[in-house]
Write a protein that holds these residues in place. Structure first.
Motif, PDB file in Angstrom:
ATOM      1  N   ARG A   1       9.804   6.758 -18.364  1.00  0.00           N
ATOM      2  CA  ARG A   1      10.711   7.353 -17.374  1.00  0.00           C
ATOM      3  C   ARG A   1      10.154   7.328 -15.952  1.00  0.00           C
ATOM      4  NH1 ARG A   1      11.983  12.558 -20.788  1.00  0.00           N
ATOM      5  NH2 ARG A   1      13.183  13.329 -19.012  1.00  0.00           N
ATOM      6  N   GLN A   2       9.240   6.444 -15.705  1.00  0.00           N
ATOM      7  CA  GLN A   2       8.778   6.261 -14.329  1.00  0.00           C
ATOM      8  C   GLN A   2       9.740   5.327 -13.609  1.00  0.00           C
ATOM      9  OE1 GLN A   2       5.628   3.351 -13.770  1.00  0.00           O
ATOM     10  NE2 GLN A   2       4.900   3.752 -15.851  1.00  0.00           N
ATOM     11  N   ASP A   3       9.552   5.205 -12.287  1.00  0.00           N
ATOM     12  CA  ASP A   3      10.523   4.449 -11.497  1.00  0.00           C
ATOM     13  C   ASP A   3       9.826   3.598 -10.435  1.00  0.00           C
ATOM     14  OD1 ASP A   3      13.006   3.676 -10.315  1.00  0.00           O
ATOM     15  OD2 ASP A   3      13.874   5.553 -11.081  1.00  0.00           O
ATOM     16  N   CYS A   4      10.654   2.927  -9.660  1.00  0.00           N
ATOM     17  CA  CYS A   4      10.146   2.187  -8.483  1.00  0.00           C
ATOM     18  C   CYS A   4       9.410   3.196  -7.599  1.00  0.00           C
ATOM     19  CB  CYS A   4      11.346   1.576  -7.757  1.00  0.00           C
ATOM     20  SG  CYS A   4      11.037   1.087  -6.050  1.00  0.00           S
ATOM     21  N   CYS A   5       8.336   2.759  -6.926  1.00  0.00           N
ATOM     22  CA  CYS A   5       7.510   3.700  -6.159  1.00  0.00           C
ATOM     23  C   CYS A   5       8.190   4.211  -4.900  1.00  0.00           C
ATOM     24  CB  CYS A   5       6.171   3.059  -5.793  1.00  0.00           C
ATOM     25  SG  CYS A   5       6.349   1.773  -4.527  1.00  0.00           S
ATOM     26  N   GLY A   6       9.193   3.478  -4.424  1.00  0.00           N
ATOM     27  CA  GLY A   6       9.916   3.927  -3.229  1.00  0.00           C
ATOM     28  C   GLY A   6       9.376   3.356  -1.928  1.00  0.00           C
ATOM     29  N   ALA A   7       8.346   2.519  -2.018  1.00  0.00           N
ATOM     30  CA  ALA A   7       7.755   1.975  -0.787  1.00  0.00           C
ATOM     31  C   ALA A   7       8.774   1.181   0.027  1.00  0.00           C
ATOM     32  CB  ALA A   7       6.555   1.090  -1.119  1.00  0.00           C
ATOM     33  N   LEU A   8       9.541   0.345  -0.653  1.00  0.00           N
ATOM     34  CA  LEU A   8      10.530  -0.467   0.062  1.00  0.00           C
ATOM     35  C   LEU A   8      11.496   0.418   0.833  1.00  0.00           C
ATOM     36  CD1 LEU A   8      11.738  -3.351  -2.290  1.00  0.00           C
ATOM     37  CD2 LEU A   8      10.573  -3.541  -0.093  1.00  0.00           C
ATOM     38  N   HIS A   9      11.903   1.523   0.189  1.00  0.00           N
ATOM     39  CA  HIS A   9      12.854   2.424   0.837  1.00  0.00           C
ATOM     40  C   HIS A   9      12.209   3.132   2.014  1.00  0.00           C
ATOM     41  CE1 HIS A   9      14.127   1.718  -3.295  1.00  0.00           C
ATOM     42  NE2 HIS A   9      15.355   1.770  -2.807  1.00  0.00           N
ATOM     43  N   ALA A  10      10.977   3.589   1.809  1.00  0.00           N
ATOM     44  CA  ALA A  10      10.288   4.274   2.899  1.00  0.00           C
ATOM     45  C   ALA A  10      10.115   3.340   4.090  1.00  0.00           C
ATOM     46  CB  ALA A  10       8.933   4.793   2.431  1.00  0.00           C
ATOM     47  N   HIS A  11       9.692   2.103   3.808  1.00  0.00           N
ATOM     48  CA  HIS A  11       9.495   1.164   4.909  1.00  0.00           C
ATOM     49  C   HIS A  11      10.808   0.832   5.597  1.00  0.00           C
ATOM     50  CE1 HIS A  11       5.756  -0.322   2.549  1.00  0.00           C
ATOM     51  NE2 HIS A  11       5.574   0.846   3.101  1.00  0.00           N
ATOM     52  N   GLY A  12      11.886   0.884   4.834  1.00  0.00           N
ATOM     53  CA  GLY A  12      13.193   0.581   5.406  1.00  0.00           C
ATOM     54  C   GLY A  12      13.838   1.784   6.070  1.00  0.00           C
ATOM     55  N   GLY A  13      13.153   2.928   6.064  1.00  0.00           N
ATOM     56  CA  GLY A  13      13.683   4.103   6.755  1.00  0.00           C
ATOM     57  C   GLY A  13      14.560   4.982   5.886  1.00  0.00           C
ATOM     58  N   ASP A  14      14.688   4.634   4.588  1.00  0.00           N
ATOM     59  CA  ASP A  14      15.493   5.475   3.694  1.00  0.00           C
ATOM     60  C   ASP A  14      14.562   6.456   2.988  1.00  0.00           C
ATOM     61  OD1 ASP A  14      17.144   6.631   1.851  1.00  0.00           O
ATOM     62  OD2 ASP A  14      17.737   4.759   0.865  1.00  0.00           O
ATOM     63  N   LEU A  15      14.161   7.483   3.708  1.00  0.00           N
ATOM     64  CA  LEU A  15      13.166   8.406   3.165  1.00  0.00           C
ATOM     65  C   LEU A  15      13.759   9.292   2.080  1.00  0.00           C
ATOM     66  CD1 LEU A  15      11.191   9.361   6.402  1.00  0.00           C
ATOM     67  CD2 LEU A  15      10.640   7.672   4.666  1.00  0.00           C
ATOM     68  N   THR A  16      15.066   9.489   2.112  1.00  0.00           N
ATOM     69  CA  THR A  16      15.697  10.323   1.089  1.00  0.00           C
ATOM     70  C   THR A  16      15.547   9.678  -0.284  1.00  0.00           C
ATOM     71  OG1 THR A  16      17.274  10.922   2.788  1.00  0.00           O
ATOM     72  CG2 THR A  16      17.827  11.554   0.535  1.00  0.00           C
ATOM     73  N   THR A  17      15.907   8.413  -0.386  1.00  0.00           N
ATOM     74  CA  THR A  17      15.741   7.724  -1.663  1.00  0.00           C
ATOM     75  C   THR A  17      14.265   7.627  -2.031  1.00  0.00           C
ATOM     76  OG1 THR A  17      17.693   6.418  -1.124  1.00  0.00           O
ATOM     77  CG2 THR A  17      16.365   5.660  -2.983  1.00  0.00           C
ATOM     78  N   ALA A  18      13.425   7.372  -1.033  1.00  0.00           N
ATOM     79  CA  ALA A  18      11.993   7.268  -1.309  1.00  0.00           C
ATOM     80  C   ALA A  18      11.496   8.567  -1.960  1.00  0.00           C
ATOM     81  CB  ALA A  18      11.223   6.990  -0.025  1.00  0.00           C
ATOM     82  N   ARG A  19      11.957   9.704  -1.454  1.00  0.00           N
ATOM     83  CA  ARG A  19      11.514  10.995  -2.027  1.00  0.00           C
ATOM     84  C   ARG A  19      12.068  11.184  -3.436  1.00  0.00           C
ATOM     85  NH1 ARG A  19      12.838  13.038   3.296  1.00  0.00           N
ATOM     86  NH2 ARG A  19      10.924  12.828   4.508  1.00  0.00           N
ATOM     87  N   ARG A  20      13.306  10.755  -3.630  1.00  0.00           N
ATOM     88  CA  ARG A  20      13.906  10.891  -4.963  1.00  0.00           C
ATOM     89  C   ARG A  20      13.093  10.091  -5.986  1.00  0.00           C
ATOM     90  NH1 ARG A  20      17.550   7.639  -7.309  1.00  0.00           N
ATOM     91  NH2 ARG A  20      18.353   6.635  -5.429  1.00  0.00           N
TER      92      ARG A  20
END
Ligand SMILES: Cc1cc2nc3c(=O)[nH]c(=O)nc-3n(C[C@H](O)[C@H](O)[C@H](O)COP(=O)(O)OP(=O)(O)OC[C@H]3O[C@@H](n4cnc5c(N)ncnc54)[C@H](O)[C@@H]3O)c2cc1C
Ligand code: SF4
Ligand code: SF4
Lengths: 463, 449
Positions: B242-261
């Motif tokens: 149940r782990q997921d994508c680390c969110g780096a792509l989202h954080a770098h793209g400015g989508d911090l909300t998804t990155a935090r999720r």
């Protein structure tokens, strides 16, 4: 308010250097509003980034024809506001003129474009066992064009001398676009007057250097680096005087005070200086192996006699780089302890160092300012760093007044208002402290000879 | 002369950046970061330098520049996020963190293009991701990707597609088995013969491996090798579901909300299993996960996130802490390149080379300018085809100059970028992760039997 450039002028500039290399949109000019001296901000009308001497020549011809002022700019690391724009001027930047044109290892000469970074030249000449001697603390970032314009020095200039000793030839584009050549092929004093010498240190007011020929030195056979730790700045100051007067010839003697040590140790470049030390001296000897250990021992004795708590010696090249790091990265590390920083630059006779430092501390206290000191002690070139916050208007004024008092102090003990950072805009007001009206007029006339229209870096150095 | 000291204007459109004034102030404008920046080095425009970008951010915070302005949008978008500027900054400016917040502000002010949004949506969802990578593996297995790389023209949309497919085809497994077996006699010495440790050292802790999105989709073999080599070095490897994508792509793209999720999901998943170490074999993911604490700054989750970040290690760090065991020879030469998110973001440079040292017979040639970005930076090659191609082209040339058999770098993004660049030039373009070499070496040494 910044004026925009008439579209036709911008188009002509674009035709010369390519449309990507002319910046005119106001939003994009914001990034150019300061150099290393952030107390001032003025956006230029435009920025032009040529690639060759020919392009610089054509660009200057167009601007001259329109009566538009030109501000030459290298890496913008200058600390006297030399590359600070004027709102009706155009920046001509050398960022794209970054090629090393030739390295002549036989004659120990190199020819570079002005945008080449100082440290890159040394790196490129390393395979030949050579290096470029002037080593400003900013050498990893500043350009040789900027070095020529400011006649920059560095820690090792104590023994080796500043930029002017190494520049042997220049190709210069004059204000109207005319291309001229001074010196060349190692002949410093070419026929007639020494125009190379006159140009070095001209702070962007005489022309734009587009090709620079410099002399290289063979790398020293050996090097010894010491770190002396002291309780007080005064003790460190005495050690410096003793070392030099004992007849030793160190390559560098640099001093770092307590506030600076604390800042550096808190930064990523922590050099392992003990944070409770009141001052640290970095002392270096280089040359042929024979005698180096003797010199280092004698310097160590001088330190101990002046009251050093401890003297360390670098045992390897890594340790040596580590000891230097604390000194070389000091300015940046100051960002840790205050939002803004004004680096002063003045020279005093070495023997007056201890008293001048004590007085600077007092001035800091009188104005309620923190002043950190890190500088080239060997040649008496002081760099008091005044820490402040520009958002505090009252503090800004105190900085101004304290600066002036420090300058007056340095001049009164027989010193001068700049060691290596140039006059620029920041120290223009102090010029009358060191020059009388006749001398100032001579400076103006010298400038007129090169730039009769007064279009190059106007308002800098002298008015 | 207009040299008046600066006074500040009020008002701010700065959104997420607003709270970051304190992070911006340490920048003293010294310019030390300029020569480290791949975009400034190539364009010469200070807007495309770290100091320039920080100055644009400051201007936004000061209310002098609109975050929807061309300058703010273009120049932040053009940043590779390689963080080479951080390594050289004497003032310790946290550029990477500021960039993410600035990008959030930028995307709030102006929506990013469809392409970038679509990619983030796909990566943010397990189901879409699975489908996307299934398609990818199909193209790879059938050789369609390879054919397309050869046939498509290099311009416009076709050019972008060609590059994307070249990246895909670069994820093919390199034929490591063939190296060092030229004689066909299995002439290598087993590690046991030369007296190096064969018996695993006692367990050095429990470890859970991050599967990641791209690794899971296209580089499953690297995840498997990670688990095997850890096991062979005495780690107790636990499966973390149940782990997921680390969110780096989202954080770098400015989508911090998804990155935090996404971050929260990972924190929960790893906490559930309760491992000592969270092991990552992708530099970009490792960098992002080591900074989960910063991602949740000021949030109730902050402390938990920091505790999680403290456990995150690059696979090379963990292996080096345990030795690593020396395997059997794999005779080949590799052109090694430092991933920015390992070198500049995590400060990890020696460990991957030490891992390679545990493979006898490997001739490691560090490429010239290995500290400079390869131009991968997510999908930079597609969003900035010209500049991306220049940066990537220089890296490919440096790799080829080594004359090595294989390229080697410990980050999937860089593997794809370098591999794609090599393939576009018609070279064979085999790229391996150091762990693949170690794994091959361990297999030969018989550590897995
Ligand atoms: C951390 C730090 C440490 C420093 N340490 C030292 C030190 O130890 N010693 C020292 O001397 N200085 C030092 N400096 C100051 C600065 O780095 C030097 O003055 C340097 O020479 C400036 O080079 P630049 O390329 O940044 O020039 P800029 O700042 O861009 O310009 C400086 C001046 O040169 C002119 N100019 C630039 N290029 C040309 C050209 N091609 N032709 C004509 N004019 C030109 C500009 O108009 C301007 O007047 C330091 C600065 C910093 C930030
Ligand atoms: S090196 Fe650091 S302090 Fe200097 S200009 Fe760059 S970001 Fe600012
Ligand atoms: S992250 Fe990389 S590309 Fe971006 S400013 Fe820093 S050095 Fe330049």
């Amino acid at each position: 308010m910044t004026q925009t450039l008439v579209p036709t002028v911008a188009d002509r500039l674009r035709a010369i250097v390519g449309s990507d290399h002319v910046i005119t949109q106001p939003d994009r000019l914001v990034a150019y509003e300061s150099d290393g001296l952030t107390a001032y901000r003025v956006a230029p009308r435009a920025v032009v980034l040529p690639e060759t001497t020919e392009q610089v020549s054509k660009v200057l011809e167009v601007l001259h024809g329109e009566g538009i002022d030109v501000i030459p700019r290298g890496a913008g690391t200058g600390l006297s506001g030399g590359a600070l724009p004027s709102s009706d001027g155009v920046i001509v930047g050398t960022a794209r003129m970054n090629r090393i044109l030739s390295i002549d290892d036989q004659n120990r000469l190199a020819t570079v474009q002005p945008g080449v970074i100082n440290a890159r030249l040394t790196k490129a000449t390393e395979p030949y066992g050579l290096y470029y001697a002037p080593d400003p603390a900013s050498q990893s970032a500043c350009t040789l064009g900027g070095n020529v314009a400011e006649n920059s020095g560095g820690p090792h200039c104590l023994k080796y001398g500043v930029t002017s000793r190494y520049v042997t030839g220049l190709t210069v584009v004059m204000a109207d676009g005319e291309v001229v050549r001074f010196g060349g092929a190692g002949l410093e004093a070419a026929a007639g007057l020494d125009l190379v010498g006159l140009f070095v240190g001209s702070e962007g007011c005489f022309g734009i250097a587009t090709e620079i020929e410099v002399r290289l030195l063979p790398k020293a056979e050996g090097v010894r680096t010491l770190l002396g730790l002291f309780d007080t700045m005064a003790a460190a100051g005495h050690a410096v005087t003793d070392i030099i007067s004992s007849g030793l010839m160190p390559a560098a003697v640099e001093i770092v005070d307590h506030a600076t040590i604390v800042a550096v140790e808190a930064s990523v470049f922590a050099a392992g200086y003990p944070t409770d030390a009141g001052a640290a001296l970095v002392i270096e000897f280089d040359g042929t192996e024979a005698g180096l250990d003797d010199d280092a021992n004698r310097a160590e004795q001088c330190c101990l006699a002046a009251g050093a708590i401890e003297v360390r010696r670098a045992a390897s090249e890594e340790e040596r780089i580590g000891l230097w790091k604390g000194r070389k990265k000091a300015f940046g590390a100051m960002g840790r302890i205050a939002p803004d920083l004004l680096v002063q630059d003045a020279t005093v006779p070495r023997t007056r160092l201890p008293e001048v430092l004590a007085r600077i501390t007092e001035i800091g206290e009188e104005y309620g300012l923190n002043i950190a000191n890190v500088f080239h002690a060997g040649d008496g070139n002081l760099h008091p760093n005044i820490l402040f916050d520009r958002q505090n208007q009252d503090e800004l004024e105190r900085v101004e007044r304290a600066s002036r008092e420090i300058m007056t102090l340095c001049v009164s003990v027989g010193g001068t208002i700049t060691g290596e950072h140039g006059v620029g805009i920041d120290k223009r007001g102090y010029m009358p402290l060191v020059h009388n009206e006749v001398e100032l007029e001579m400076l103006r006339r010298a400038r007129w000879v090169f730039d009769p229209g007064g279009n190059l870096n106007p308002g800098k150095v002298v008015q | 002369m207009a040299g008046t000291p600066v006074t500040l204007k009020g008002g701010s459109l700065a959104g997420a950046l607003e709270a970051q004034r304190e992070r911006l102030l340490p920048c003293v404008h010294c310019g030390f970061c300029l020569p480290a920046c791949p975009t400034y080095n190539r364009l010469g425009d200070e807007n495309d330098s770290p100091r320039g970008r920080l100055h644009l951010m400051l201007a936004v915070v000061e209310g002098r520049l609109d975050p929807s302005s061309d300058a703010f949008q273009t120049h932040l978008d053009r940043c590779l996020g390689c963080r080479a500027c951080e390594t050289v900054c004497p003032s310790g400016v946290e550029y990477g963190t500021l960039l993410e917040l600035a990008r959030e502000t930028a995307t709030e002010a102006r929506r990013p293009d469809v392409f970038s949004r679509a990619l983030l949506t796909v990566m943010g969802s397990r189901a879409l991701r699975a489908l996307f990578f299934l398609g990818g593996r199909f193209m790879r297995v059938t050789g369609l990707a390879n054919v397309a790389v050869r046939r498509l023209s290099g311009d416009g949309i076709a050019g972008k597609l060609r590059f994307a497919l070249a990246m895909l085809s670069a994820t093919e497994e390199a034929g490591l088995e063939r190296h060092g077996r030229a004689s066909g006699s299995g002439a290598w010495v087993s590690a046991a013969d030369d007296g190096s440790s064969l018996t695993p050292s006692p367990p050095v802790g429990s470890a859970g491996v991050l599967h990641g999105c791209v690794q899971d989709g296209l580089y499953a073999r690297i995840n498997e090798a990670t688990a095997r080599t850890l096991d062979a070095n005495g780690f107790d490897v636990r499966v973390v579901t149940r782990q997921d994508c680390c969110g780096a792509l989202h954080a770098h793209g400015g989508d911090l909300t998804t990155a935090r999720r996404l971050a929260l999901r990972n924190i929960e998943a790893f906490e559930r299993v309760g491992v000592d170490w969270v092991v990552v074999n992708a530099a970009g993911c490792g960098a992002a996960m080591k900074e989960y604490g910063v991602l949740f700054e000021g949030d109730a989750m902050e402390e938990r996130a920091r505790a999680f970040s403290d456990k995150v290690r690059d696979i090379s760090e963990l292996l080096v802490s345990a030795g690593p065991r020396v395997g059997a020879p794999v005779e080949c030469s590799v052109a090694y390149d430092h991933p920015c998110h390992l070198m500049h973001a995590q400060g990890v440079t020696a460990e991957p080379l030490q891992v390679l040292n545990a493979v006898p017979g490997v001739d490691v040639r560090v490429v010239a300018k290995a500290d400079e970005c390869c131009g991968g930076a997510g999908i930079y090659g597609m969003t900035h085809p010209d500049l991306g191609a220049r940066i990537g082209g220089d890296k490919v040339a440096a790799v080829r100059d080594t004359g090595a058999d294989l390229a080697c770098t410990p980050n999937p993004g860089c593997m794809m970028q370098i591999g794609a660049g090599l393939r576009m030039e018609g070279a064979s373009g085999e790229v391996v992760h150091p762990i693949e070499l170690l794994d091959q070496s361990y297999q030969r040494a018989g550590y897995y039997t």
